[in-house]
Design a protein around this motif. Structure first.
Motif, short mmCIF file in Angstrom:
data_model
loop_
_atom_site.label_atom_id
_atom_site.label_comp_id
_atom_site.label_asym_id
_atom_site.label_seq_id
_atom_site.Cartn_x
_atom_site.Cartn_y
_atom_site.Cartn_z
N LEU A 17 43.99 36.92 45.00
CA LEU A 17 43.55 37.82 43.93
C LEU A 17 44.58 37.86 42.81
CD1 LEU A 17 42.10 40.22 42.55
CD2 LEU A 17 43.06 41.71 44.29
N ASN A 18 45.84 38.04 43.15
CA ASN A 18 46.88 38.12 42.11
C ASN A 18 47.04 36.80 41.37
OD1 ASN A 18 47.63 40.85 42.41
ND2 ASN A 18 48.79 40.36 44.25
N ALA A 19 46.93 35.68 42.08
CA ALA A 19 47.07 34.37 41.44
C ALA A 19 45.91 34.09 40.49
CB ALA A 19 47.15 33.28 42.51
N ILE A 20 44.68 34.37 40.94
CA ILE A 20 43.51 34.13 40.09
C ILE A 20 43.50 35.09 38.91
CG2 ILE A 20 40.98 34.21 40.01
CD1 ILE A 20 41.04 33.27 42.99
N TRP A 21 43.87 36.32 39.15
CA TRP A 21 43.96 37.33 38.09
C TRP A 21 44.92 36.87 37.00
CZ3 TRP A 21 45.51 43.09 39.46
CH2 TRP A 21 45.27 43.91 38.37
N ASP A 22 46.01 36.27 37.41
CA ASP A 22 47.03 35.84 36.46
C ASP A 22 46.66 34.54 35.75
OD1 ASP A 22 49.63 35.92 35.19
OD2 ASP A 22 50.24 34.34 36.58
N LYS A 23 46.17 33.54 36.51
CA LYS A 23 45.97 32.20 35.95
C LYS A 23 44.53 31.90 35.56
CE LYS A 23 50.26 30.95 36.78
NZ LYS A 23 51.23 30.85 35.68
N GLY A 24 43.57 32.56 36.21
CA GLY A 24 42.16 32.24 36.01
C GLY A 24 41.65 31.35 37.13
N PHE A 25 40.37 31.43 37.40
CA PHE A 25 39.77 30.69 38.51
C PHE A 25 39.81 29.18 38.27
CE2 PHE A 25 35.87 28.78 40.38
CZ PHE A 25 36.20 28.92 41.71
N HIS A 26 39.35 28.73 37.12
CA HIS A 26 39.26 27.29 36.85
C HIS A 26 40.63 26.65 36.65
CE1 HIS A 26 34.96 27.29 36.93
NE2 HIS A 26 34.86 28.11 35.91
N LYS A 51 36.89 27.65 47.84
CA LYS A 51 37.59 28.35 46.77
C LYS A 51 36.68 29.37 46.08
CE LYS A 51 39.78 27.43 42.29
NZ LYS A 51 39.96 26.42 41.23
N HIS A 52 35.43 29.01 45.86
CA HIS A 52 34.51 29.91 45.17
C HIS A 52 34.23 31.16 46.00
CE1 HIS A 52 30.50 31.29 43.68
NE2 HIS A 52 31.08 31.06 42.51
N ALA A 53 34.03 30.97 47.31
CA ALA A 53 33.79 32.13 48.19
C ALA A 53 35.01 33.05 48.21
CB ALA A 53 33.45 31.66 49.59
N LEU A 54 36.20 32.46 48.19
CA LEU A 54 37.43 33.25 48.13
C LEU A 54 37.47 34.04 46.82
CD1 LEU A 54 40.28 34.10 48.98
CD2 LEU A 54 41.11 31.89 48.14
N TYR A 55 37.10 33.40 45.73
CA TYR A 55 37.06 34.06 44.42
C TYR A 55 36.13 35.27 44.44
CZ TYR A 55 36.02 34.52 39.37
OH TYR A 55 35.84 34.97 38.10
N LEU A 56 34.95 35.12 45.01
CA LEU A 56 34.01 36.24 45.07
C LEU A 56 34.58 37.39 45.90
CD1 LEU A 56 30.57 34.41 45.51
CD2 LEU A 56 31.61 35.28 43.40
N GLU A 57 35.30 37.06 46.97
CA GLU A 57 35.91 38.12 47.77
C GLU A 57 37.05 38.78 46.99
OE1 GLU A 57 36.36 38.34 51.84
OE2 GLU A 57 35.11 36.59 52.31
N CYS A 58 37.79 38.00 46.21
CA CYS A 58 38.83 38.57 45.36
C CYS A 58 38.22 39.55 44.35
CB CYS A 58 39.58 37.47 44.61
SG CYS A 58 40.67 36.47 45.64
#
Length: 197
Positions: A17-26, A51-58
């Protein structure tokens, strides 16, 4: 050399969550995600599927841990203007604690990065926006404001867009004062509308 300790599912989720929040999913490759979570690809895929399923859970974890407490306070408001002011202040203080310019709002980032091309994310963004708008409307229905239902609805829409605008601005400014000035202006719009009812 000892092997690194295995990460629990919740540990992987919060770090992702923190990594995607900071950098973006793509922008975040699976290799970068494994480094950020201290988890292997196998661990990520076995725990989340992909990765996409993880993103949705984040996304859901962000809504529950960051968004829900702030929205609940709006729904419970007895003084609508104070509650709306407190909402903006709490979110700006959170952004300030991360450091400005910061990551913005996870949902706001999804609104521009992934939701336009991903129906599953779009549904979640729309659900979030509806909930936040309803929370603003509930605060605006508190005693003392005497706003009509139409005014509550209109002002809630303004506050929804204002909130997303402030979080977007938090990604390019290093001034929390600037964000607070915007929030004051938006609350003053509500105050002036209430005084003219």
């Amino acid at each position: 050399m000892p092997r690194p300790a295995a990460q629990t599912r919740d540990q992987i989720l919060i770090k992702a969550l923190n990594a995607i929040w900071d950098k973006g999913f793509h922008a975040l490759s699976i290799d970068q995600l494994t480094r950020a979570t201290c988890a292997s690809r196998q661990a990520i895929y076995s725990q989340f599927g992909n990765k996409h399923a993880l993103y949705l859970e984040c996304f859901e974890a962000y809504r529950e841990t960051v968004v829900r407490p702030a929205i609940d306070r709006l729904f419970a408001a007895q003084d609508g203007l104070s509650a709306i002011t407190a909402y903006f202040e709490a979110q700006i203080s959170l952004a300030e604690s991360y450091g400005l310019p910061g990551p913005g709002c996870f949902v706001g980032n999804a609104m521009t990065e992934t939701a336009p091309h991903d129906p599953q994310v779009r549904i979640r963004v729309e659900s979030h926006n509806t909930l936040l708008k309803d929370a603003f409307a509930a605060a605006l229905a508190s005693p003392g404001l005497n706003l009509t239902r139409e005014d509550q609805h209109d002002l809630a829409n303004i506050l929804l867009v204002a909130a997303q605008g402030i979080w977007a601005m938090s990604r390019i400014t290093n001034s929390a004062s600037e964000l607070r000035e915007h929030a004051v202006r938006f609350v003053n719009i509500v105050r002036e509308r209430a005084q003219h009812v």
